[in-house]
Design a protein around this motif. Structure first.
Motif, mmCIF file in Angstrom:
data_model
loop_
_atom_site.group_PDB
_atom_site.id
_atom_site.type_symbol
_atom_site.label_atom_id
_atom_site.label_comp_id
_atom_site.label_asym_id
_atom_site.label_seq_id
_atom_site.Cartn_x
_atom_site.Cartn_y
_atom_site.Cartn_z
ATOM 1 N N LEU A 176 0.824 -1.204 0.000
ATOM 2 C CA LEU A 176 0.000 0.000 0.000
ATOM 3 C C LEU A 176 0.860 1.257 0.000
ATOM 4 O O LEU A 176 0.592 2.213 -0.749
ATOM 5 N N LEU A 177 1.889 1.290 0.814
ATOM 6 C CA LEU A 177 2.791 2.441 0.825
ATOM 7 C C LEU A 177 3.510 2.584 -0.517
ATOM 8 O O LEU A 177 3.689 3.698 -1.029
ATOM 9 N N ASP A 178 3.881 1.460 -1.096
ATOM 10 C CA ASP A 178 4.624 1.521 -2.357
ATOM 11 C C ASP A 178 3.762 1.938 -3.532
ATOM 12 O O ASP A 178 4.266 2.539 -4.481
ATOM 13 N N VAL A 179 2.450 1.636 -3.507
ATOM 14 C CA VAL A 179 1.614 2.117 -4.610
ATOM 15 C C VAL A 179 1.436 3.632 -4.500
ATOM 16 O O VAL A 179 1.301 4.317 -5.519
ATOM 17 N N ALA A 180 1.472 4.168 -3.270
ATOM 18 C CA ALA A 180 1.449 5.627 -3.114
ATOM 19 C C ALA A 180 2.736 6.234 -3.667
ATOM 20 O O ALA A 180 2.721 7.278 -4.335
ATOM 21 N N ARG A 181 3.858 5.572 -3.388
ATOM 22 C CA ARG A 181 5.123 6.033 -3.970
ATOM 23 C C ARG A 181 5.060 5.986 -5.498
ATOM 24 O O ARG A 181 5.473 6.931 -6.188
ATOM 25 N N ALA A 182 4.550 4.876 -6.025
ATOM 26 C CA ALA A 182 4.453 4.722 -7.473
ATOM 27 C C ALA A 182 3.613 5.844 -8.080
ATOM 28 O O ALA A 182 3.950 6.383 -9.151
ATOM 29 N N ALA A 183 2.532 6.214 -7.403
ATOM 30 C CA ALA A 183 1.661 7.283 -7.906
ATOM 31 C C ALA A 183 2.417 8.602 -8.019
ATOM 32 O O ALA A 183 2.285 9.331 -9.019
ATOM 33 N N THR A 184 3.220 8.923 -7.010
ATOM 34 C CA THR A 184 3.930 10.209 -7.018
ATOM 35 C C THR A 184 5.157 10.184 -7.917
ATOM 36 O O THR A 184 5.729 11.245 -8.213
ATOM 37 N N ARG A 185 5.556 8.983 -8.361
ATOM 38 C CA ARG A 185 6.724 8.870 -9.245
ATOM 39 C C ARG A 185 6.338 8.640 -10.706
ATOM 40 O O ARG A 185 7.217 8.565 -11.561
ATOM 41 N N LEU A 186 5.051 8.517 -10.979
ATOM 42 C CA LEU A 186 4.582 8.253 -12.337
ATOM 43 C C LEU A 186 4.346 9.584 -13.049
ATOM 44 O O LEU A 186 3.389 10.292 -12.724
ATOM 45 N N PRO A 187 5.171 9.961 -14.016
ATOM 46 C CA PRO A 187 5.021 11.277 -14.657
ATOM 47 C C PRO A 187 3.634 11.510 -15.241
ATOM 48 O O PRO A 187 3.093 12.623 -15.147
ATOM 49 N N ALA A 188 3.013 10.478 -15.821
ATOM 50 C CA ALA A 188 1.711 10.645 -16.474
ATOM 51 C C ALA A 188 0.624 11.060 -15.490
ATOM 52 O O ALA A 188 -0.355 11.700 -15.875
ATOM 53 N N ALA A 189 0.788 10.705 -14.200
ATOM 54 C CA ALA A 189 -0.230 11.038 -13.207
ATOM 55 C C ALA A 189 -0.156 12.506 -12.803
ATOM 56 O O ALA A 189 -1.137 13.068 -12.290
ATOM 57 N N GLY A 190 0.989 13.146 -12.991
ATOM 58 C CA GLY A 190 1.132 14.567 -12.679
ATOM 59 C C GLY A 190 1.032 14.889 -11.206
ATOM 60 O O GLY A 190 0.611 15.988 -10.830
#
Length: 402
Positions: A176-190
């Protein structure tokens, strides 16, 4: 009826969707037949939370796939960590509203932990939300309409190859913590790496959310976790097993045994199952939650093992104690709620969790739902929990019940 109600709420919350009917031939392949879910081999040596694969997807709120959700949605395969510290790959979905975030601060991200989906790969939230079969879309819709991004994890082994480590708090919290990290590191999500993170979950999701709250400071200090809203938490797995063994929730006891034995291969399970036990557990490994609930209600674990009271084995007890929640002070405020008539997760366990958090010095807001059953409680109180996260995003001070 529950599925219809949830879908109706989601459609109402996203009524600006343009109706573009999707044909049956257009449905995505199941995770078992979709190479996206398979990690590169060998697994790249990258930090936890880094995105390994990504693709843009469409999300639907109905099984006919008539109502595509008007958001940006990216499916991700990201690096995480197992309960024993081994790097792994977990799948998930990042959902970003199309509207501009008005502030204050950066657009918030809800790290959303789903309740029990099942053990079969076809039960993965990232698949079900693309086929219009995910029953938790109402709360996701509420978060999106508030302008928040949502980061959904499938958990370890759900969708991806291998068996889902169901009921294993440590791996769930890390995923769960890592999917939050992934969200903030995904350029397309902005999204911004310094965005406030709110953690949300109920039932299995409540276990994952509480585990994330406890591990955030040590495992993911880079995340700005501002609060955790969690309910129906199976905090003490020994207590949950004892309550459901011989009851309507026995299928979930068996599923939890499978999940924990997958996370910790040294605990005895496969080698102590009877022939009937092997047949039953094989079915559970391929089933979603509705089917699991119908498998062997009223039976006991002893009915399917050659060794009585197998989870009292010291190897089991060591791992169950490692996943006991409440002994670590969360670094951010926690909102905890539970129904007094919960037929699956004993209310006694929630009381004990509250006591342990208070003893640890947590900032904890506690809510009791009188006569609330397991599903009724989240239906009645989940929106309040989400709104509490909204207060944290607005930098309002949290109160404590301790």
């Amino acid at each position: 009826m529950i599925r219809s109600l949830v879908t109706g709420l989601a459609v109402a919350g996203l009524s600006c969707a343009v109706v573009v009917p999707a044909s049956a031939d257009d449905r995505p392949p199941t995770p078992q037949n979709d190479p996206f879910y398979t990690a590169p081999s060998p697994l790249p040596n990258v930090p936890a939370g880094d995105v390994l694969k990504t693709r843009k997807v469409d999300l639907y709120v109905d099984i006919l796939r008539l109502f595509p959700v008007p958001t940006r949605a990216d499916q991700v395969l990201y690096r995480s960590t197992s309960a024993t510290g081994t790097p792994n790959a977990v799948s998930g979905t990042i959902i970003t509203p199309l509207t501009t975030w008005p502030g204050p601060g950066k657009r918030p991200v809800v790290a959303y932990a789903m309740g029990t989906q099942g053990l079969g790969d076809q039960c993965a939230p990232s698949y079900q939300i693309r086929t219009g079969t995910e029953v938790e879309v109402a709360f996701i819709a509420q978060a999106i309409t508030k302008g928040w991004a949502v980061a959904l994890t499938d958990y370890e082994g759900l969708g991806t190859p291998g068996t889902h480590t169901y009921a294993t708090a440590k791996s769930e919290g890390r995923a769960l913590l890592d999917v939050a990290r992934a969200a903030t590191r995904l350029p397309a999500a902005g999204l911004d790496p310094t965005a406030p993170i709110g953690v949300f979950g109920y039932s299995q999701g409540g276990q994952a959310a509480a585990a994330a709250a406890e591990q955030a400071a040590s495992y993911a200090p880079d995340l700005k976790v501002v609060g955790t809203a969690t309910g129906g938490v199976p905090a003490d797995l020994d207590l949950v097993a004892a309550s459901n063994d011989g009851g309507i929730g026995f299928g979930l006891v068996a599923a939890a045994a499978i999940g924990l034995a997958t996370a910790y291969p040294e605990v005895p399970l496969d080698n102590v199952l009877t022939t009937q036990g092997k047949e039953l557990f094989a079915k559970i490994k391929q089933a979603c939650v509705a089917e699991i609930a119908l498998l062997a209600p009223g039976r006991r674990l002893n009915d399917f093992t050659t060794v009585p009271n197998v989870i009292k084995d010291p190897r089991w007890q060591k791992r169950l104690n490692e996943n006991l929640l409440g002994n670590v002070k969360p670094s951010a405020p926690v909102y905890l709620y539970h129904g007094t008539a919960d037929e699956l997760i004993p209310y006694q366990g929630a009381q004990q969790l509250k006591a342990r958090y208070c003893a640890a010095g947590a900032t904890l807001e506690w809510h009791v739902i009188p006569l609330g059953g397991h599903v009724v409680t989240v239906s009645l109180w989940g929106t309040n929990a989400l709104n509490w996260l909204g207060d944290r995003f607005q930098n309002r001070p949290a109160r404590t019940s301790c």
